[in-house]
Design a protein around this motif. Structure first.
Motif, PDB file in Angstrom:
ATOM      1  N   UNK A 151       0.523  -1.214   0.059  1.00 14.56           N
ATOM      2  CA  UNK A 151      -0.223  -0.250   0.192  1.00 14.56           C
ATOM      3  C   UNK A 151       0.823   1.478   0.109  1.00 14.56           C
ATOM      4  N   UNK A 152       2.384   1.245   0.117  1.00 11.49           N
ATOM      5  CA  UNK A 152       2.625   2.166   0.252  1.00 11.49           C
ATOM      6  C   UNK A 152       3.862   2.806  -0.843  1.00 11.49           C
ATOM      7  N   UNK A 153       4.052   2.264  -1.987  1.00 12.69           N
ATOM      8  CA  UNK A 153       4.241   1.069  -2.926  1.00 12.69           C
ATOM      9  C   UNK A 153       3.480   2.431  -4.432  1.00 12.69           C
ATOM     10  N   UNK A 154       4.256   3.461  -4.978  1.00 11.29           N
ATOM     11  CA  UNK A 154       4.024   3.883  -5.990  1.00 11.29           C
ATOM     12  C   UNK A 154       3.851   3.359  -7.567  1.00 11.29           C
ATOM     13  N   UNK A 173       7.113  -8.505 -11.928  1.00  9.58           N
ATOM     14  CA  UNK A 173       9.028  -9.545 -11.789  1.00  9.58           C
ATOM     15  C   UNK A 173      10.165  -8.667 -11.945  1.00  9.58           C
ATOM     16  N   UNK A 174       9.579  -7.405 -12.684  1.00  7.43           N
ATOM     17  CA  UNK A 174      10.895  -5.941 -13.095  1.00  7.43           C
ATOM     18  C   UNK A 174      10.944  -5.374 -12.391  1.00  7.43           C
ATOM     19  N   UNK A 175       9.498  -4.834 -12.499  1.00  8.91           N
ATOM     20  CA  UNK A 175       9.128  -3.125 -10.767  1.00  8.91           C
ATOM     21  C   UNK A 175       8.814  -3.917  -9.486  1.00  8.91           C
ATOM     22  N   UNK A 176       8.041  -4.795  -9.843  1.00  8.30           N
ATOM     23  CA  UNK A 176       7.133  -4.590  -8.273  1.00  8.30           C
ATOM     24  C   UNK A 176       7.483  -6.149  -7.654  1.00  8.30           C
ATOM     25  N   UNK A 177       8.225  -7.208  -8.117  1.00  2.68           N
ATOM     26  CA  UNK A 177       8.831  -8.184  -7.161  1.00  2.68           C
ATOM     27  C   UNK A 177      10.458  -7.467  -6.095  1.00  2.68           C
ATOM     28  N   UNK A 178      10.804  -7.070  -6.972  1.00  5.92           N
ATOM     29  CA  UNK A 178      11.754  -6.463  -6.193  1.00  5.92           C
ATOM     30  C   UNK A 178      12.028  -5.293  -4.917  1.00  5.92           C
ATOM     31  N   UNK A 179      10.364  -4.950  -5.285  1.00  7.59           N
ATOM     32  CA  UNK A 179      10.467  -3.362  -4.121  1.00  7.59           C
ATOM     33  C   UNK A 179      10.162  -4.141  -2.972  1.00  7.59           C
ATOM     34  N   UNK A 184       9.298  -9.558   1.986  1.00  4.71           N
ATOM     35  CA  UNK A 184       9.233 -11.658   1.103  1.00  4.71           C
ATOM     36  C   UNK A 184      10.168 -12.050   2.328  1.00  4.71           C
ATOM     37  N   UNK A 185      11.170 -11.572   2.666  1.00  2.03           N
ATOM     38  CA  UNK A 185      11.861 -11.987   3.762  1.00  2.03           C
ATOM     39  C   UNK A 185      11.694 -11.640   4.658  1.00  2.03           C
ATOM     40  N   UNK A 186      10.383 -11.042   5.535  1.00  2.71           N
ATOM     41  CA  UNK A 186      10.194 -11.237   6.327  1.00  2.71           C
ATOM     42  C   UNK A 186       9.075 -11.957   7.331  1.00  2.71           C
ATOM     43  N   UNK A 187       8.727 -12.280   5.342  1.00  3.64           N
ATOM     44  CA  UNK A 187       7.458 -12.843   5.957  1.00  3.64           C
ATOM     45  C   UNK A 187       7.680 -14.641   6.088  1.00  3.64           C
ATOM     46  N   UNK A 251      19.005  -4.044   6.235  1.00  2.00           N
ATOM     47  CA  UNK A 251      19.337  -3.029   5.859  1.00  2.00           C
ATOM     48  C   UNK A 251      20.857  -3.537   4.900  1.00  2.00           C
ATOM     49  N   UNK A 252      20.611  -4.299   4.164  1.00  2.00           N
ATOM     50  CA  UNK A 252      22.154  -4.781   3.606  1.00  2.00           C
ATOM     51  C   UNK A 252      21.343  -4.268   2.372  1.00  2.00           C
ATOM     52  N   UNK A 253      19.889  -4.630   1.451  1.00  3.53           N
ATOM     53  CA  UNK A 253      18.997  -4.496   0.368  1.00  3.53           C
ATOM     54  C   UNK A 253      19.393  -3.016   1.505  1.00  3.53           C
TER      55      UNK A 253
END
Length: 265
Positions: A151-154, A173-179, A184-187, A251-253
């Protein structure tokens, strides 16, 4: 900050974390009885723990079950979050409530219903049934995490990709997923932690599978032995390690993204 707020915060911290501190202290106590004063420092309980085949087998079983639970929870949570945050979907509120139902229903009731359903479809109790049942409980948490980020993504970024000729799959795949990589890692981490901590569902659906939580509960009912303290400390350290690795990855990302923005500027 008023004194009342500080006092309330202090009491809450003591209520939640003091038992864990006491647990850690007694895991190093030389005496077999858990009482003050302490009799001395020892690591023998940890040595006995890591020489315990039942504990090691239960830990491996729990770890192997937690991996697909985390992956399935993150994947299904991603799809649910896409539906919940999509402005084109009708009855989004009803769907969101449906996703949250496993969180709202008492675990005992949910476990009995899941056991009956598994029996009805011919899937006996065991690792597969346990993975499916735990995934259902994890989905509300993973969906909430991912939806809160979405909901915070543009949305103009995806629209721009579409205007430049990208297909819906390419823009995803190239716009939404990288954001969403950090979310996803937290989930995934939340799914793994909840699976490792589960006891109620395991009692109804584990069958001959013996995850660590069942072994701990069984030992606790028979006798409160000091090596149980060491076992719980080991599980807490593992959980803290998963959380720490998730935060380090986040933090690395984030640093990588900031460096990329600076380079573009």
């Amino acid at each position: 900050m008023s004194r009342l707020v500080i006092l309330t915060l202090g009491l809450a911290v003591c209520f939640f974390y003091l038992p864990i501190v006491v647990l850690g202290i007694f895991s190093f106590n030389a005496a077999s009885t858990m009482a003050f004063p302490l009799s001395g420092f020892t690591l023998s309980w940890y040595a006995d723990l890591f020489g315990n085949e039942a504990f090691l087998g239960g830990f491996v079983t729990s770890f192997l079950i937690a991996q697909p639970v985390g992956l399935l929870g993150a994947l299904i949570g991603l799809m649910a979050a896409l539906a919940v945050t999509s402005p084109r979907m009708r009855l989004r509120a009803a769907f969101a409530i449906l996703v949250l139902v496993p969180f709202l229903v008492p675990k005992t009731v949910l476990s009995i219903a899941q056991a009956m359903l598994m029996s009805w479809v011919g899937l006996g109790r065991g690792a597969t049934a346990l993975i499916l049942a735990q995934t259902l409980v994890v989905i509300p948490f993973t969906t909430t995490i991912l939806a809160a980020v979405m909901v915070r993504l543009d949305p103009r970024l995806e629209e721009a990709a579409r205007d430049l000729g990208a297909t819906p799959w390419q823009s995803f795949r190239r716009v939404l997923l990288p954001q969403l990589s950090v979310a996803l890692s937290a989930a995934y981490s939340i799914g793994v932690i909840l699976s490792l901590a589960d006891l109620t569902i395991s009692m109804f659906l584990a069958g001959r599978t013996q995850p660590l939580s069942l072994i701990v509960a069984s030992e606790f009912r028979r006798e409160l032995k000091p090596d149980l303290n060491a076992m719980q400390v080991a599980v807490l350290v593992l959980t803290a390690l998963i959380v720490a690795l998730t935060e380090i990855n986040r933090r690395r990302r984030l640093r990588g993204r900031l460096a990329h923005v600076r380079d573009d500027l």
